[in-house]
Structure formats: structure tokens, C-alpha cells
Design an enzyme around this catalytic site. Structure first.
Site, mmCIF file in Angstrom:
data_model
loop_
_atom_site.group_PDB
_atom_site.id
_atom_site.type_symbol
_atom_site.label_atom_id
_atom_site.label_comp_id
_atom_site.label_asym_id
_atom_site.label_seq_id
_atom_site.Cartn_x
_atom_site.Cartn_y
_atom_site.Cartn_z
ATOM 1 C CG ASP A 91 -5.042 34.975 -2.091
ATOM 2 O OD1 ASP A 91 -4.523 34.696 -0.995
ATOM 3 O OD2 ASP A 91 -5.844 35.926 -2.258
ATOM 4 C CE LYS A 126 -8.097 35.653 1.856
ATOM 5 N NZ LYS A 126 -7.149 36.442 2.637
ATOM 6 N N GLY A 146 -7.920 42.673 -4.130
ATOM 7 C CA GLY A 146 -8.563 42.506 -5.427
ATOM 8 C C GLY A 146 -8.544 43.734 -6.306
ATOM 9 N NE ARG A 158 5.040 56.227 2.955
ATOM 10 C CZ ARG A 158 6.316 56.592 3.083
ATOM 11 N NH1 ARG A 158 6.796 56.914 4.262
ATOM 12 N NH2 ARG A 158 7.096 56.633 2.026
ATOM 13 N N GLY A 178 -3.588 44.331 -2.799
ATOM 14 C CA GLY A 178 -3.268 45.181 -3.941
ATOM 15 C C GLY A 178 -1.869 45.007 -4.500
ATOM 16 N N GLY A 226 -2.538 38.179 -3.638
ATOM 17 C CA GLY A 226 -3.844 37.589 -3.887
ATOM 18 C C GLY A 226 -4.050 37.382 -5.369
ATOM 19 C CB SER A 227 -6.324 39.119 -7.676
ATOM 20 O OG SER A 227 -7.144 39.306 -6.528
#
Lengths: 302, 205
Positions: A32, A89, A161, A173, A222, A243-244
Site C-alpha cells: 500500500d 481501490k 489496519g 484456514r 493485518g 497495507g499499513s
């Protein structure tokens, strides 16, 4: 030399071409970025693609309000800055944002729950586009519905995030477990299962025969450390979205390079140990067990 | 007799190449074991090698940091076959016109990355290839163009631009022969190239 080519027979935007693009991303890390400076750092760190957005999910969470597509001028700047593919996005169900992103020249569109959904009943009809799409999924039914709509890539819908990999693991899973269960079923049991998970029977059969999703399957949501990325590869993801986790870290270059190397060395603990050393502080994050259902993004668009 | 094949697997569509190698070998009655190469030490044992499509900047970076690059050069120096597709072609070229890629200089061509355009310009089309009787279903994804051919021999062109070349034991393509079930290009690169030597096949002649 052969030159008897027939330019008339050229076809764009076919399933083969869209899914093929996603296949080229395998074993890679998609990062990102919010501006061209970050895009440059990501490319230099070894990203296979960048995701252009207005704010990283951690900041979208903090800020609240309606989260929309990034300014096309900013996306264009990123497109012009790097040589690797650029993704953008759009809101779930927002056909116009997706068309604008396609017009700007993004290589793949993420119809993303990280933004505020524009349509609470329908996703974008992705077959109408030349650009390929990636969509999130928490389970096999969701994944196959998105593929039916034309998605060329599926990613887990881990809580974006948060810096907590728990939900990405849970989704991966769940999907893999359902596919294993499917492999042991007879033809008629697979038909019944398709009805149960509200997925097209044809795609259920195809998945059972292949023993995997018919399109590339990435991890997202995450992932904050090299170890997180390696964990998702261990769970048979084809690649990683971060991402972050990169630009929320103290040293984005070191963290970016380390996550790229961790994906290549996911099954080598000694290399992972070296790769994980001295990276500075990672993103702070929020354990997503504390999020109320309303604060969670993953329930958007099922 | 079992051949040992390797697919450079630091990034890209590795399984697709492994499956295509397997099909091409079986069609000729050979067994083959395919290794995914993500670290040094495996390439020297391989009879034949493929470098997949993916992102050339990422692949180049990891090939060098993992110490695989010199092993691939040695593989080609001893005349063993290599098939390099798309990003593989860029990395194998003598000049990629881009500081972000450190070329292996295995094929005497210069290339332009993404010269066919962005993903919206990606396409599939039947392609006439020297050495193949019928057109090949070629898939071009953000494909590079070969714009200067030195000692390499052009095997195919699209719109007057070279898209497949052979330079000694190396066959390189702008398109992705690993994305379709048609394994004729893999056959051409590994088993029908007189300039290449597959050690395991030589030993059994």
C-alpha cells in the site's frame, strides 16, 4: 523468421489475460502506498506491485467518515512514477470509481471492503471490464461468488489496519479447509455443497478438481512483520498484500525489503531469523479481538 | 531415465512452468523431477532451467541476493538449455534499459520493459513461431519488446517486433508459453534445440 501474424485475432481482457496478470504476482509482495515517494520506496524494496490509496487502512480507521477512491491525479502520479504494476481501490459496488481507475490506467482494481461500500446488495459486474479485479473473501462461498462476478484474484479479508494477522489466518484456514472437505465429496454432494455455500456449482466442481481456488489467492489484512508474511505463505497463500505494515513502521525500506525476502524464504527459519533482526519498530496496531462488529471491515460485501 | 529440471522460483508463475515442463517431457517419454529454485546450490544439478514471468525488478533483486545468478550463468555456459519468459527474458537479456534490473547477459538482445503497454493493453493471439507447425496461442502480459537483436536468432515476431528469440542454448519469449496447456514452446526450448545439451539425455545415448 515467421511474420505471418494476424493482428485481427488479438483479444484483450479475456479471462486468460486477466488471470494471467494475477499469476505473475505470485510469490510477491504488494504494498500500500499513498504517494509517489512511497511508491518509489516500495519498488526499490522489491514490491511486485503497489496499491495506490488515499490513506493506509490504519489511518482510515482513525479518521472515520466515508472512505472513497483516491484522487485520480494522485493515482496517475504513482502510475507514472514506477515501472511495476499499480493497483487502485474502489468501493464495493461502485462501478464508476472502478471505471475511473481503469481510465487512469491502473493494472488491477481492488473492490475493497477497506473503503465504505457503495452498494449493500451488489458487487461490481467485473466481467464488463478490461482491467482485472481482486476481491476479498472470508470463506469459499464468498471467494467463488466473487470469481463468478469476474474477479481474477482473491485475497483474504483480514482486518485491515489492525496489524493483527489473526483474521487473515482464520480466513485462509477456512477457505483451504473447505476445499479439502470438497475434495472428498461425490459429484452430487458437491452440488448440494454449492447450494449450501451459495456458490455456482460449476466453480465448486472446478475448485474440487484443482484442489485450490481457480484464481490466485493472496493474503491481506493485518500482516505487519516478515514472520506474518512467512506465516501466510506457510498457509499456502500465493503472495502477500501489506497495507499499513510497511509505511506504519519506523523504517519502511528495511521492513519492505525484509518482508519481500521473508516471502521467498518462508520455509527457512534460520534465514527468517536473520531477516527479522534489527528492523526497528513495527506498526503499533490494535488487536482486532477488541473491535466491535461495527468497527470491523471484513463483514462488508459478502 | 529421469531428467532433473529447475524453475527459478524467487517470484512469478512457477507452478505453471513446472507443469509445462512435465507435459513436454512426458510427451517425449521422459520422466522429470522439477525443483523450485529459491536458493543457491540446486541449479548445478539441473539438466534444464526455466525462468518464469513475474516482476523483473523483484526477480533480478532476489536472484542476486540469493546467489542464484552466477549459477544460471554457469548453466548456460556449459550449454544446458534455458527457457526465459517475459520477466525471465528481461533478466536474461544483455540490456534491459533499466537501472532497476541487473541483467544476466545470457541472450544477446536489448529489451524495453512493458513496451506493449499496461495491463489494459495485454492480449492473447495466435502466433507463428519458427519450428512449430501451427500457430501458438500466445499470451502477452505487460509484455516487453525486443528492440535490438545482436547474435540471437528471431523465432517469432508480432506486429513486426521480435517476441521470441534463440541464442545458443537459450530460448526467450516476450509472451507466456506456461499459461496455456500447449507445451510446444517448452519442447522447442528443451528438446529440439540443437545448440543445447541436456546432460541426462546425452548420458543415455
Amino acid at each position: 523468421m515467421s511474420d505471418s501474424t494476424d493482428l485481427e485475432e488479438l483479444r484483450r481482457g479475456t479471462d486468460l489475460v486477466k488471470r494471467g496478470f494475477a499469476q505473475m504476482q505470485k510469490g510477491g509482495v504488494i504494498m500500500d502506498v499513498v504517494d509517489k515517494e512511497q511508491a518509489r520506496i516500495a519498488e526499490d524494496a522489491g514490491a511486485v506491485a503497489v496499491m495506490a490509496l488515499e490513506a493506509v487502512p490504519a489511518d482510515i480507521r482513525k479518521r472515520g467518515g466515508v472512505a472513497r477512491m483516491a484522487d485520480p491525479a494522485d493515482v496517475e502520479e504513482i502510475v507514472n512514477e514506477v515501472s511495476i504494476p499499480v493497483m487502485g481501490k474502489s468501493r464495493i459496488g461502485h462501478t464508476k470509481e472502478a471505471q475511473i481507475l481503469e481510465a487512469v490506467g491502473v493494472d488491477m482494481i481492488d473492490e475493497s471492503e477497506v473503503l465504505t461500500p457503495a452498494d449493500d446488495a451488489y458487487h461490481i459486474d467485473k466481467r464488463d471490464f478490461t482491467a482485472p479485479f481482486v476481491c476479498g473473501a472470508r470463506n469459499l462461498g464468498e471467494a467463488l461468488r466473487r470469481i463468478e462476478e469476474g474477479a481474477a484474484m482473491i485475497r483474504t479479508k483480514g482486518e485491515a489496519g489492525t496489524g493483527d494477522v489473526n483474521q487473515a489466518v482464520h480466513h485462509q484456514r477456512t477457505i483451504k479447509g473447505a476445499i479439502r472437505e470438497l475434495e472428498g465429496k461425490s459429484h452430487e454432494e458437491r452440488e448440494a455443497y454449492a447450494r449450501e455455500i451459495e456458490a455456482p456449482a460449476e466453480l465448486v466442481h472446478e475448485t474440487a478438481e484443482m484442489g485450490r481456488l481457480p484464481v490466485v489467492n493472496f493474503a491481506a489484512g493485518g500482516i505487519a512483520t516478515p514472520a506474518d508474511a512467512a506465516l501466510m505463505m506457510h498457509h499456502e497463500c500465493d503472495g502477500i498484500f501489506v497495507g499499513s505494515g510497511i509505511f506504519g513502521a519506523e523504517n519502511p525500506t528495511a521492513m519492505g525489503e525484509a518482508i519481500v525476502e521473508a516471502v521467498n524464504n518462508w520455509d527457512d527459519p534460520e534465514r527468517l531469523a536473520d531477516i527479522s533482526k534489527n528492523l526497528g519498530k513495527g506498526m503499533k496496531g490494535d488487536a482486532n479481538v477488541d473491535l466491535s462488529e461495527e468497527e470491523q471491515m471484513q463483514g462488508r460485501g459478502v | 531415465m529421469t531428467l532433473t529440471a529447475g524453475v527459478v522460483a524467487v517470484q512469478g508463475d512457477v507452478e505453471e512452468h513446472a507443469a509445462a515442463i512435465d507435459r513436454a517431457a512426458r510427451e517425449r517419454g521422459y520422466e522429470v523431477t522439477v525443483h523450485e529454485i529459491r536458493e543457491s546450490g540446486i541449479v548445478p544439478d539441473c539438466d534444464l532451467l526455466a525462468m518464469p514471468g513475474g516482476e523483473s525488478t523483484t526477480i533480478s533483486r532476489l536472484l542476486h541476493s540469493e546467489g542464484i545468478a552466477p549459477e544460471i550463468r554457469a548453466h548456460v555456459d556449459t550449454g544446458k538449455p534455458l527457457l526465459a519468459t517475459c520477466a525471465g527474458l528481461i533478466v536474461a537479456s544483455s540490456d534491459a534499459n533499466d537501472d532497476r534490473v541487473e541483467e544476466l547477459e545470457l541472450v544477446d538482445v536489448t529489451v524495453q520493459r512493458n513496451a506493449f503497454g499496461r495491463q489494459k493493453d495485454s492480449f492473447e493471439a495466435p502466433l507463428a513461431i519458427d519450428g512449430l507447425a501451427a500457430p501458438y496461442p500466445a499470451v502477452f502480459i505487460r509484455a516487453p519488446v525486443i528492440d535490438d537483436v545482436g547474435d540471437a536468432e528471431v523465432l517469432a515476431a508480432w506486429d513486426d517486433r521480435p517476441v521470441a528469440v534463440r541464442d545458443g542454448p537459450v530460448v526467450a519469449t516476450s509472451f507466456h508459453p506456461e499459461l496455456t496447456p500447449d507445451s510446444r514452446v517448452h519442447g522447442l526450448a528443451f528438446f529440439e534445440n540443437d545448440a543445447a545439451v541436456v546432460p541426462e539425455l546425452e548420458d543415455h545415448q
